[in-house]
Scaffold this motif. Structure first.
Motif, PDB file in Angstrom:
ATOM      1  N   LYS A  32       1.112  -1.127  -0.018  1.00 26.32           N
ATOM      2  CA  LYS A  32      -0.048   0.187   0.052  1.00 26.32           C
ATOM      3  C   LYS A  32       0.994   1.092   0.051  1.00 26.32           C
ATOM      4  O   LYS A  32       1.733   1.312   0.789  1.00 26.32           O
ATOM      5  CB  LYS A  32      -0.854   0.081   1.092  1.00 26.32           C
ATOM      6  CG  LYS A  32      -2.053  -0.992   1.068  1.00 26.32           C
ATOM      7  CD  LYS A  32      -2.853  -0.785   2.433  1.00 26.32           C
ATOM      8  CE  LYS A  32      -4.490  -0.847   1.897  1.00 26.32           C
ATOM      9  NZ  LYS A  32      -5.396  -0.576   3.171  1.00 26.32           N
ATOM     10  N   ILE A  84       2.703  -1.081   4.859  1.00 29.91           N
ATOM     11  CA  ILE A  84       1.466  -1.822   5.121  1.00 29.91           C
ATOM     12  C   ILE A  84       1.499  -2.528   3.770  1.00 29.91           C
ATOM     13  O   ILE A  84       1.297  -2.227   2.565  1.00 29.91           O
ATOM     14  CB  ILE A  84       0.288  -0.843   5.378  1.00 29.91           C
ATOM     15  CG1 ILE A  84       0.518  -0.104   6.294  1.00 29.91           C
ATOM     16  CG2 ILE A  84      -1.125  -1.992   5.297  1.00 29.91           C
ATOM     17  CD1 ILE A  84       0.565  -0.736   7.675  1.00 29.91           C
ATOM     18  N   GLU A 117      -0.718  -5.896   1.750  1.00 23.17           N
ATOM     19  CA  GLU A 117      -2.037  -6.805   1.546  1.00 23.17           C
ATOM     20  C   GLU A 117      -1.419  -8.266   1.067  1.00 23.17           C
ATOM     21  O   GLU A 117      -0.449  -8.296   0.100  1.00 23.17           O
ATOM     22  CB  GLU A 117      -2.924  -6.129   0.680  1.00 23.17           C
ATOM     23  CG  GLU A 117      -4.190  -5.844   1.287  1.00 23.17           C
ATOM     24  CD  GLU A 117      -5.153  -4.975   0.312  1.00 23.17           C
ATOM     25  OE1 GLU A 117      -5.583  -4.037   0.841  1.00 23.17           O
ATOM     26  OE2 GLU A 117      -5.069  -5.822  -0.684  1.00 23.17           O
ATOM     27  N   THR A 126      -8.097 -11.807   2.334  1.00 19.66           N
ATOM     28  CA  THR A 126      -6.815 -10.956   2.525  1.00 19.66           C
ATOM     29  C   THR A 126      -6.692 -10.462   3.641  1.00 19.66           C
ATOM     30  O   THR A 126      -7.649 -10.443   4.558  1.00 19.66           O
ATOM     31  CB  THR A 126      -7.276  -9.684   1.739  1.00 19.66           C
ATOM     32  OG1 THR A 126      -7.873 -10.213   0.351  1.00 19.66           O
ATOM     33  CG2 THR A 126      -6.443  -8.489   1.422  1.00 19.66           C
ATOM     34  N   GLN A 145      -3.722  -7.953   6.367  1.00 20.11           N
ATOM     35  CA  GLN A 145      -2.664  -6.982   6.322  1.00 20.11           C
ATOM     36  C   GLN A 145      -1.520  -7.074   7.252  1.00 20.11           C
ATOM     37  O   GLN A 145      -1.753  -7.581   8.256  1.00 20.11           O
ATOM     38  CB  GLN A 145      -3.390  -5.525   6.712  1.00 20.11           C
ATOM     39  CG  GLN A 145      -4.132  -5.093   5.514  1.00 20.11           C
ATOM     40  CD  GLN A 145      -4.633  -3.643   5.856  1.00 20.11           C
ATOM     41  OE1 GLN A 145      -4.333  -3.186   6.783  1.00 20.11           O
ATOM     42  NE2 GLN A 145      -4.924  -2.764   4.726  1.00 20.11           N
ATOM     43  N   GLN A 189       1.727  -5.550   8.828  1.00 27.27           N
ATOM     44  CA  GLN A 189       2.580  -4.158   9.156  1.00 27.27           C
ATOM     45  C   GLN A 189       4.108  -4.446   9.254  1.00 27.27           C
ATOM     46  O   GLN A 189       4.315  -5.206  10.134  1.00 27.27           O
ATOM     47  CB  GLN A 189       1.878  -3.448  10.421  1.00 27.27           C
ATOM     48  CG  GLN A 189       2.766  -2.453  10.774  1.00 27.27           C
ATOM     49  CD  GLN A 189       1.812  -1.818  12.088  1.00 27.27           C
ATOM     50  OE1 GLN A 189       0.669  -1.252  12.083  1.00 27.27           O
ATOM     51  NE2 GLN A 189       2.876  -1.696  13.001  1.00 27.27           N
TER      52      GLN A 189
END
Lengths: 348, 161
Positions: B38, B47, B49, B62, B64, B66
């Motif tokens: 992202k 970030i 995905e 999906t 995420q 970090q």
């Protein structure tokens, strides 16, 4: 072709490559040959090597052998493929001739042309060899155990970092602060003795002398580990270090005054007769002029400059050697005696 | 960016910056399959995905990731966590912490964000069941106040998943 001829060829291959040739099966010939580029005599100039497998069928040499790479160093997938393709091509061209030696020679030829590190430094991800900038490329090094290459700066930075980490671990594991220096030294020794590291790329164990060699070349040996620096910080404050530094500064100053010469004059100073005014006047006049010139810049030395020349000369020569005593009022006679004794001690 | 750990973090060193910029360019040219970065202007926190690989328990789902980079990246490992809700997996805690050796003890500076992502996807793909680790509740309770997983003393015992 007759089996004997094929067997004779295998013997020839063994004769040429000696211990680098490993026969898996005499007939139909199946062998592994360990091959290096032609320049490999200088190990620091070798960046690739490969063990090539050649497996012939019963129809050899009408049917060429199957070529494979058993093991390799310094070759990425692309270059491995390139190597196999080029050997296989030659094998097809030479079909129905005995070709094993020719195939090995082709492999050596290819390895020689590929004998340079390829791709990016695994640590900074910038190219090891920058074709565009040519000679502007950063210096790089190679681990002897696995032929993985890194920029010298990058690997040293990493090495220093992991040394620092293990130092920290040692530090935190010892709670008492009084034994800190001892622990540091032990930790250092442990690392020296351990003398093993792991390649960041393949984790293959390497000898730390690989890295130390680079440290020497780059001249950053002093930064080898932070532990040494920390120990230094403690030593720097010690009296013995202060005295040592004063002595060094004295010698340095003397050297500057005498335009680099120390030895002959020093011998003069050591002569016992030197301290008698009559004996000294003649030889000292010249050096007095040069040394007083520099001394005048230093106000703290003026009192010494004003004293008689016989006292002045050794005093000025070793003035910083007496830094410790400078603050204490002393008559010049004592000073001289002190000097004689001290020089005798250090020269005996 | 508002979490306390983010504001107290030290800025990236110059070397870390150069390396991350290089990685970002590489990623844009050749991103690992199943991952999408992202775009933000923050180089220090990525970030990413993740989409579960087809034919696995997580197909089409999906999540995420970090990724926070320390001052001395890549000498030090980045901190990698799933932004909750984390995928249910025997090695992933509900607070997003991941039990994977290369993120901690076995980190090597030759690894990249891209290689971490591939390892993570492989870890997800080989999962036998959508399950939390056995000690999930205890661990998550101990990790209150936003403790970093890098401070955990991990115990790597299962090499099958």
């Amino acid at each position: 072709m007759a089996e004997e001829e094929v067997m004779a060829e295998l013997e020839a291959v063994e004769a040429v490559y000696g211990d680098d040739c490993q026969v898996i099966e005499p007939y139909p010939p199946h062998l592994h040959v360990h091959l290096k580029p032609r320049t490999a005599d200088i190990s620091s100039q070798q960046f690739v090597e490969a063990t090539i497998g050649m497996r012939a069928g019963s129809q050899y040499p009408e049917e060429p052998p199957v070529i494979s790479i058993i093991d390799s160093k310094g070759l990425d997938e692309r270059r491995q493929k390139l190597l196999i393709t080029s050997i296989s091509d030659i094998a097809f061209e030479l079909a129905s001739c005995l070709m094993l030696v020719a195939l090995c020679e082709e492999a050596v030829e290819r390895l020689t042309s590929m004998n340079h590190p390829d791709g990016d430094c695994p640590l900074c991800l910038y190219p090891l060899l920058d074709e565009d900038s040519g000679s502007n490329s950063l210096p790089f090094m190679k681990l002897m155990s696995c032929f993985h290459c890194f920029h010298c700066d990058c690997i040293i930075r990493w090495w220093n970092f992991i040394q620092m980490q293990s130092e920290k671990e040692i530090m935190s594991s010892s709670s008492s602060t009084s034994s800190r220096i001892v622990t540091d030294q032990q930790g250092m020794r442990k690392m020296m003795e351990g003398s093993m590291g792991k390649c960041p790329v393949c984790r293959k164990v390497f000898l730390t002398k690989d890295i130390e060699h680079v440290l020497d070349l780059v001249g950053t040996g002093a930064q080898l580990d932070s532990g040494r620096i920390e120990v230094d910080a403690d030593i720097l404050q010690s009296d013995s270090e202060k005295i040592r530094r004063q002595k060094f500064e004295a010698v340095l100053k003397l050297q500057q005054e005498n335009s680099g010469l120390i030895e002959p004059k020093r011998n003069e100073v050591l002569l016992p007769g030197m301290f008698l005014p009559q004996a000294v006047t003649a030889p000292s006049s010249e050096s007095d002029m040069t040394s007083s010139g520099t001394q005048n810049n230093d106000p703290s030395d003026k009192s010494e400059t004003n004293s008689s020349s016989s006292v002045n000369r050794p005093g000025s020569r070793k003035q910083s050697n007496s830094n410790m005593r400078r603050h204490r009022p002393q008559n010049s006679r004592n000073q001289v005696r002190h000097w004689v004794r001290k020089d005798n001690v250090s020269n005996n | 960016m508002t979490s306390p750990s983010a504001s107290s973090r030290k800025a990236l060193s110059k070397i870390a910056c150069n390396r991350l910029q290089k990685e970002l360019v590489e990623w844009q040219v050749n991103p690992p399959a199943g991952f999408k970065h992202k775009v933000t202007d923050n180089l220090q926190r990525w970030i990413i995905e993740v989409t579960g690989a087809p034919g696995t328990l997580y197909a089409g789902e999906t999540y995420q990731l970090q990724v926070d980079f320390p001052e001395h990246y890549p000498m030090e490992a980045p901190q990698v966590i799933f932004v909750p809700p984390a995928p249910p997996h025997p090695h992933i805690y509900s607070n997003g912490h991941i039990c994977l050796d290369i993120l901690y003890d076995s980190w090597s500076p030759a690894m990249t964000v891209s290689s971490i992502c591939i390892s993570l996807l492989s870890m997800l793909s080989s999962s036998p069941a959508k399950q939390r680790p056995a000690d999930n509740d205890r661990y998550v309770k101990n990790c209150k106040n936003g403790r970093s997983p890098k401070e955990t003393r991990w115990w790597f015992h299962d090499d099958k998943v």
